[in-house]
Design a protein around this motif. Sequence first.
Motif, PDB file in Angstrom:
ATOM      1  N   ARG A 128      47.695  55.132  -0.837  1.00  0.00           N
ATOM      2  CA  ARG A 128      47.172  54.832   0.510  1.00  0.00           C
ATOM      3  C   ARG A 128      47.224  53.257   1.122  1.00  0.00           C
ATOM      4  NH1 ARG A 128      47.359  58.341   4.006  1.00  0.00           N
ATOM      5  NH2 ARG A 128      45.477  57.415   5.632  1.00  0.00           N
ATOM      6  N   VAL A 129      47.775  53.186   2.267  1.00  0.00           N
ATOM      7  CA  VAL A 129      48.267  51.407   2.767  1.00  0.00           C
ATOM      8  C   VAL A 129      47.411  52.164   3.542  1.00  0.00           C
ATOM      9  CG1 VAL A 129      49.542  49.871   2.884  1.00  0.00           C
ATOM     10  CG2 VAL A 129      50.051  51.444   1.764  1.00  0.00           C
TER      11      VAL A 129
ATOM     12  N   THR B 222      45.006  46.968   2.151  1.00  0.00           N
ATOM     13  CA  THR B 222      44.968  46.901   0.903  1.00  0.00           C
ATOM     14  C   THR B 222      45.743  48.030   0.330  1.00  0.00           C
ATOM     15  OG1 THR B 222      43.503  48.955   1.406  1.00  0.00           O
ATOM     16  CG2 THR B 222      42.253  47.208   0.647  1.00  0.00           C
ATOM     17  N   ILE B 223      46.171  48.865  -0.565  1.00  0.00           N
ATOM     18  CA  ILE B 223      46.768  49.642  -1.219  1.00  0.00           C
ATOM     19  C   ILE B 223      45.736  50.549  -2.417  1.00  0.00           C
ATOM     20  CG2 ILE B 223      48.952  50.774  -2.695  1.00  0.00           C
ATOM     21  CD1 ILE B 223      49.625  47.745  -1.913  1.00  0.00           C
TER      22      ILE B 223
ATOM     23  N   VAL C 299      41.334  50.007  -5.539  1.00  0.00           N
ATOM     24  CA  VAL C 299      42.541  49.326  -4.629  1.00  0.00           C
ATOM     25  C   VAL C 299      42.939  48.639  -5.968  1.00  0.00           C
ATOM     26  CG1 VAL C 299      42.829  47.434  -3.371  1.00  0.00           C
ATOM     27  CG2 VAL C 299      40.614  49.243  -3.337  1.00  0.00           C
ATOM     28  N   THR C 300      44.485  49.135  -5.800  1.00  0.00           N
ATOM     29  CA  THR C 300      45.716  48.189  -6.948  1.00  0.00           C
ATOM     30  C   THR C 300      45.849  47.391  -6.768  1.00  0.00           C
ATOM     31  OG1 THR C 300      47.086  48.835  -6.452  1.00  0.00           O
ATOM     32  CG2 THR C 300      46.126  50.527  -7.413  1.00  0.00           C
ATOM     33  N   ALA C 301      45.256  46.726  -5.093  1.00  0.00           N
ATOM     34  CA  ALA C 301      45.987  45.704  -4.483  1.00  0.00           C
ATOM     35  C   ALA C 301      45.957  45.346  -3.216  1.00  0.00           C
ATOM     36  CB  ALA C 301      47.168  44.851  -4.368  1.00  0.00           C
ATOM     37  N   ASP C 302      45.183  44.171  -2.898  1.00  0.00           N
ATOM     38  CA  ASP C 302      44.639  43.931  -1.977  1.00  0.00           C
ATOM     39  C   ASP C 302      45.368  42.578  -0.946  1.00  0.00           C
ATOM     40  OD1 ASP C 302      42.649  41.087  -2.233  1.00  0.00           O
ATOM     41  OD2 ASP C 302      42.204  43.215  -3.478  1.00  0.00           O
ATOM     42  N   ALA C 303      45.316  42.411   0.212  1.00  0.00           N
ATOM     43  CA  ALA C 303      46.480  41.244   1.119  1.00  0.00           C
ATOM     44  C   ALA C 303      45.628  40.562   2.149  1.00  0.00           C
ATOM     45  CB  ALA C 303      47.666  41.639   1.249  1.00  0.00           C
ATOM     46  N   GLU C 304      45.600  39.191   2.121  1.00  0.00           N
ATOM     47  CA  GLU C 304      44.965  38.337   3.884  1.00  0.00           C
ATOM     48  C   GLU C 304      46.945  38.137   3.697  1.00  0.00           C
ATOM     49  OE1 GLU C 304      43.129  34.790   1.897  1.00  0.00           O
ATOM     50  OE2 GLU C 304      42.095  36.395   1.926  1.00  0.00           O
TER      51      GLU C 304
END
Length: 129
Positions: free
Chosen positions: A87-88, A105-106, A113-118
């Motif tokens: 899920r993204v 988020t992924i 959550v495997t990764a998050d970004a800004e």
Amino acid sequence: MRGIPGRAQALAPAFHVDVEGDGRIAGRVVFGRFYLGGNGAAHGGSLPLLFDEVLGRLANTGGRSPSRTAYLHVNYRKITPVGPELRVEAHFDREEGRKRYLVGTIRDPEGDVTADAEGLFVALRPGQP
């Protein structure tokens, strides 16, 4: 090109949109074998590629003028698996003049959550390529 996942980019994994609107976007992605990194995980470089596609797509919605990525920071929280559907989700954090701040988020099939970004995207000036 709206009906084409990932807008037919050869390098970015296909992002299938489920929800888009009100300053947010959500969908699904599968990192296939071509994104394989070490020990069965998605290659670390493929995650920023996905985030840049998703956040950038959202940054240019709602009648906004085109923008470019000025900054993208990715936090690797957990192994992002190759194979299962993930899920993204992304949304606008805020806008300040030409600056558009977004986060995403992924999540793996268990919801972790495997990764998050800004990211910071800056609206182009008229005539700017």
